[in-house]
Design a protein around this motif. Sequence first.
Motif, mmCIF file in Angstrom:
data_model
loop_
_atom_site.group_PDB
_atom_site.id
_atom_site.type_symbol
_atom_site.label_atom_id
_atom_site.label_comp_id
_atom_site.label_asym_id
_atom_site.label_seq_id
_atom_site.Cartn_x
_atom_site.Cartn_y
_atom_site.Cartn_z
ATOM 1 N N LEU A 118 0.805 -1.224 0.000
ATOM 2 C CA LEU A 118 0.000 0.000 0.000
ATOM 3 C C LEU A 118 0.834 1.268 0.000
ATOM 4 C CD1 LEU A 118 -2.725 1.428 0.103
ATOM 5 C CD2 LEU A 118 -2.690 1.150 2.604
ATOM 6 N N GLN A 121 2.609 2.181 -3.183
ATOM 7 C CA GLN A 121 1.766 2.677 -4.273
ATOM 8 C C GLN A 121 1.494 4.168 -4.114
ATOM 9 O OE1 GLN A 121 -1.023 0.215 -6.074
ATOM 10 N NE2 GLN A 121 -0.179 -1.687 -5.311
ATOM 11 N N PHE A 143 -3.371 0.333 -10.733
ATOM 12 C CA PHE A 143 -3.001 -0.262 -9.455
ATOM 13 C C PHE A 143 -3.298 -1.757 -9.511
ATOM 14 C CE2 PHE A 143 -3.797 4.139 -8.302
ATOM 15 C CZ PHE A 143 -2.794 4.415 -7.387
ATOM 16 N N SER A 145 -4.470 -4.618 -7.631
ATOM 17 C CA SER A 145 -5.146 -5.071 -6.425
ATOM 18 C C SER A 145 -5.200 -6.592 -6.479
ATOM 19 C CB SER A 145 -6.549 -4.461 -6.341
ATOM 20 O OG SER A 145 -7.253 -4.922 -5.219
ATOM 21 N N LYS A 163 -5.207 -4.885 -0.268
ATOM 22 C CA LYS A 163 -5.786 -4.935 -1.605
ATOM 23 C C LYS A 163 -7.139 -4.226 -1.673
ATOM 24 C CE LYS A 163 -2.299 -6.999 -3.422
ATOM 25 N NZ LYS A 163 -1.433 -6.269 -4.383
ATOM 26 N N VAL A 166 -6.107 -0.540 -1.826
ATOM 27 C CA VAL A 166 -5.638 -0.138 -3.150
ATOM 28 C C VAL A 166 -6.807 0.258 -4.046
ATOM 29 C CG1 VAL A 166 -4.654 -1.092 -5.284
ATOM 30 C CG2 VAL A 166 -3.445 -1.368 -3.119
ATOM 31 N N ALA A 186 -7.920 0.025 -11.172
ATOM 32 C CA ALA A 186 -7.298 -1.096 -10.484
ATOM 33 C C ALA A 186 -7.627 -2.379 -11.224
ATOM 34 C CB ALA A 186 -7.792 -1.184 -9.042
#
Length: 263
Positions: A118, A121, A143, A145, A163, A166, A186
């Motif tokens: 996390l 990112q 992203f 996830s 996740k 995200v 994502a």
Amino acid sequence: MDFMKLLTPRPGLRVLITGGASGIGLAIAKAFVSTGARVHVCDVDAKAIDAASTVSPAISGTRADVANKDDVKRVFEDVRRELGGLDVLINNAGIAGPTGGIDAIDSGEWEQTIDVNLNSQYYFSREAVPMLREATDGGVIVFMSSVAGRLGYGFRTPYAATKWAVVGLAKSLAIELGPDNIRVNAVQPGIVKGPRMEGVIAARAKQLGIPYEEMEKQYLAKISLRRMVTQEEVAASVLYLSSPAGSAISGQALSVCGNVETL
């Protein structure tokens, strides 16, 4: 209308992929290179970076711990030197984290999972956004996830928590960055065939005290298509989101999982 052209990212895209020297990240790198993109990868494994760079002269790399802010800054120094700018950021780096009950998980392992899955990112997005604002056709952030970002995942709480987070980060940044013509989405892979998933299944089998083969059957029984997805299928979804065909898609979480029904 040339739909095939719409489905292919334009040649010359400048792409940064975290955790890009192996696994899904490397599959994504190869996919972008096949469309004429220039790709920079970062990875904690220097040998993997060396191997990835032999795939194509269009791939360059930086050894970096994505959870280390100084390393992240060094990655972007290399991106500016190697690519001269940035069009696409793929926030792919992540770890499986520990397997165990919440009262048995070591706090250090919990924090490491948060840092890698996390916080990294956030670090990369923060550095990338000023460059993405200058992208000719608009910037893209994807992203990575997981299907564990839409379902509960007992005994894998650190992983699932990151996740889900995200997805929230992606949806929020889509709102924030839309006026700058930066699309944010994502991707939620399911059970991806490969060594990493084999390790996850082995750890869960050990935790439950059953054979690996039985644990694998239980995982597959929860997927509507009754099979794992491939790294290439995940990479294809990232290409789609980065192509003109995905130009109206932002703020979404795309599951590429064969419809995992439960975890």
